[in-house]
Design a protein around this motif. Structure first.
Motif, short mmCIF file in Angstrom:
data_model
loop_
_atom_site.label_atom_id
_atom_site.label_comp_id
_atom_site.label_asym_id
_atom_site.label_seq_id
_atom_site.Cartn_x
_atom_site.Cartn_y
_atom_site.Cartn_z
N ALA A 1 25.60 -5.40 11.28
CA ALA A 1 24.81 -4.19 11.51
C ALA A 1 24.69 -3.90 13.00
N LYS A 2 24.42 -4.92 13.79
CA LYS A 2 24.28 -4.72 15.24
C LYS A 2 25.58 -4.20 15.84
N ALA A 3 26.71 -4.75 15.39
CA ALA A 3 28.00 -4.32 15.92
C ALA A 3 28.29 -2.87 15.58
N ARG A 4 27.75 -2.39 14.46
CA ARG A 4 27.95 -1.00 14.05
C ARG A 4 26.84 -0.07 14.56
N GLY A 5 25.89 -0.60 15.30
CA GLY A 5 24.79 0.23 15.79
C GLY A 5 23.81 0.62 14.71
N ILE A 6 23.72 -0.19 13.66
CA ILE A 6 22.80 0.07 12.56
C ILE A 6 21.57 -0.81 12.73
N ASP A 7 20.38 -0.21 12.72
CA ASP A 7 19.17 -1.02 12.82
C ASP A 7 18.43 -1.05 11.49
N THR B 1 14.54 10.93 5.31
CA THR B 1 15.94 11.37 5.36
C THR B 1 16.73 10.41 6.24
N LEU B 2 17.81 9.88 5.67
CA LEU B 2 18.67 8.93 6.39
C LEU B 2 20.09 9.51 6.37
N ASP B 3 20.41 10.35 7.33
CA ASP B 3 21.68 11.06 7.29
C ASP B 3 22.83 10.31 7.96
N GLY B 4 22.52 9.28 8.74
CA GLY B 4 23.58 8.47 9.33
C GLY B 4 24.02 7.37 8.37
N PRO B 5 24.82 6.41 8.84
CA PRO B 5 25.24 5.30 7.99
C PRO B 5 24.04 4.50 7.49
N SER C 1 15.95 0.40 10.32
CA SER C 1 15.47 1.65 9.73
C SER C 1 16.49 2.29 8.80
N THR C 2 17.75 1.85 8.88
CA THR C 2 18.80 2.38 8.00
C THR C 2 19.49 1.24 7.24
N MET C 3 18.70 0.25 6.88
CA MET C 3 19.18 -0.84 6.03
C MET C 3 18.23 -0.94 4.82
N ILE C 4 18.79 -1.08 3.63
CA ILE C 4 17.99 -1.15 2.41
C ILE C 4 18.44 -2.33 1.57
N CYS C 5 17.48 -3.16 1.18
CA CYS C 5 17.75 -4.34 0.34
C CYS C 5 17.22 -4.08 -1.06
N THR C 6 18.03 -4.38 -2.06
CA THR C 6 17.63 -4.16 -3.45
C THR C 6 16.89 -5.35 -4.05
N GLY C 7 16.43 -6.28 -3.22
CA GLY C 7 15.54 -7.34 -3.70
C GLY C 7 16.21 -8.68 -3.93
N ASP C 8 15.39 -9.64 -4.38
CA ASP C 8 15.79 -11.05 -4.56
C ASP C 8 16.22 -11.67 -3.23
N ILE C 9 15.34 -11.59 -2.25
CA ILE C 9 15.56 -12.24 -0.97
C ILE C 9 15.68 -13.74 -1.16
N VAL C 10 14.90 -14.25 -2.09
CA VAL C 10 14.82 -15.69 -2.33
C VAL C 10 15.41 -16.02 -3.69
N ALA C 11 16.27 -17.03 -3.72
CA ALA C 11 16.80 -17.53 -5.00
C ALA C 11 17.54 -18.84 -4.79
N TYR C 12 18.83 -18.87 -5.08
CA TYR C 12 19.59 -20.09 -5.32
C TYR C 12 19.76 -21.03 -4.14
N ILE D 1 14.64 -11.33 7.14
CA ILE D 1 14.62 -9.98 6.57
C ILE D 1 13.44 -9.19 7.12
N ARG D 2 12.30 -9.82 7.23
CA ARG D 2 11.15 -9.12 7.79
C ARG D 2 11.39 -8.74 9.25
N ALA D 3 12.06 -9.61 9.99
CA ALA D 3 12.35 -9.31 11.40
C ALA D 3 13.32 -8.14 11.53
N LEU D 4 14.24 -7.99 10.57
CA LEU D 4 15.15 -6.86 10.59
C LEU D 4 14.41 -5.54 10.45
N GLY D 5 13.29 -5.56 9.71
CA GLY D 5 12.52 -4.35 9.50
C GLY D 5 13.14 -3.40 8.50
#
Length: 276
Positions: free
Chosen positions: A37-43, A12-16, A45-56, A67-71
């Motif tokens: 994210a840091k400026a908004r207090g978002i770490d 459950t992720l009820d915050g931003p 645990s409440t960030m989601i990537c829909t993929g394709d980290i690597v491309a152009y 991205i791995r360091a962000l967790g």
């Protein structure tokens, strides 16, 4: 096509919740997003990537490390799946012989060479779909399509397309109220009879609108807002030049227009006069 679909429950992720896709080897964009994210207090645990980290772009190894360091949670895009499996191409879903198809060979080969075995193994272990709860509703997260990871789904796609994907996802994870997706590169929200289909956009390339800023989304209090991301475009272009990548995509970062529209449906193409 994917054989076995791996799913992950993010709780459950009820915050931003910060939603983004397609870092595309653009380390400058990843760093800019991390600062937001840091400026908004978002770490992570409440960030989601829909993929394709690597491309152009020119910094695949650095982008994966950041991205791995962000967790943050990441669902596998076609690029992750292809790189993890040792494939010879990106599996992006471009029409054979199209300009994007021909250009993809250079950046995919560069990424494959730059990423080590550990990074590729991490990519191979990523879930294909994810779910989480937010403000009493359940969200599903995918890359392109559920069974076809490289399926292009647009704001103007037929209603039957969304229904087909909804059914496919619910067969795997159970009922969901809304779906978050990526892959197509354009942010949008489509209201369907099932709920909202939310494409969070991508941070590594502009959304073909003539501006250099890319896009991401925030889910907060059940509402979704899109945000523009400013980053060091010159630095990203320099990385691409050092890597010896074709100029078409570095020009896209600067002009705000993709090198080709052949992947886009006619209704989303930009008139040539508007593009200059």
């Amino acid at each position: 096509m994917q054989a076995e679909i791996k799913s992950a429950d993010l709780g459950t992720l009820d915050g931003p919740v910060l939603l983004f896709g397609g870092p595309y080897s653009n380390i400058q964009a990843v760093e800019a997003l991390a600062r937001f994210a840091k400026a908004r207090g978002i770490d992570g645990s409440t960030m989601i990537c829909t993929g394709d980290i690597v491309a152009y772009c020119g910094a695949p190894r650095e982008s994966v490390s950041a991205i791995r360091a962000l967790g943050c949670a990441v669902v596998a895009g076609n690029c992750e799946l292809q790189l993890a499996s040792g494939a010879e191409d990106c599996g992006c879903g471009f029409a054979p012989g199209s300009r994007c198809d021909m250009l993809s060979g250079a950046w995919f080969a560069h990424a494959s060479q730059r990423l080590d075995a550990d990074a590729k193994a991490w990519m191979g272990a990523l879930p294909d779909v994810a779910t989480f709860g937010h403000q009493g509703e359940r969200y599903g997260v995918i890359h392109g399509g559920v069974r076809d990871v490289a399926r292009f789904i647009w704001s103007e796609s037929a209603e039957a397309v969304f229904e087909e994907e909804w059914q496919a996802l619910e067969k795997i994870v159970g009922p969901v109220d809304h779906i978050i997706a990526g892959h197509s590169g354009l942010p949008f929200i489509r209201e369907t009879p099932r709920g909202r289909w939310i494409n969070a956009g991508v941070i590594g390339m502009p959304p073909h609108d003539g501006g250099q800023q890319s896009r991401f989304a925030l889910l907060d209090g059940g509402e979704v807002t899109f945000h523009r991301l400013s980053y060091d475009v010159a630095g990203a272009v320099a990385d691409m030049e050092r890597a010896g990548l074709p100029r078409a995509y570095s020009h896209a970062l600067q002009s705000g227009y993709w090198p080709s529209e052949d992947v886009l449906p006619p209704g989303l193409r930009v008139p040539s006069l508007a593009r200059g």
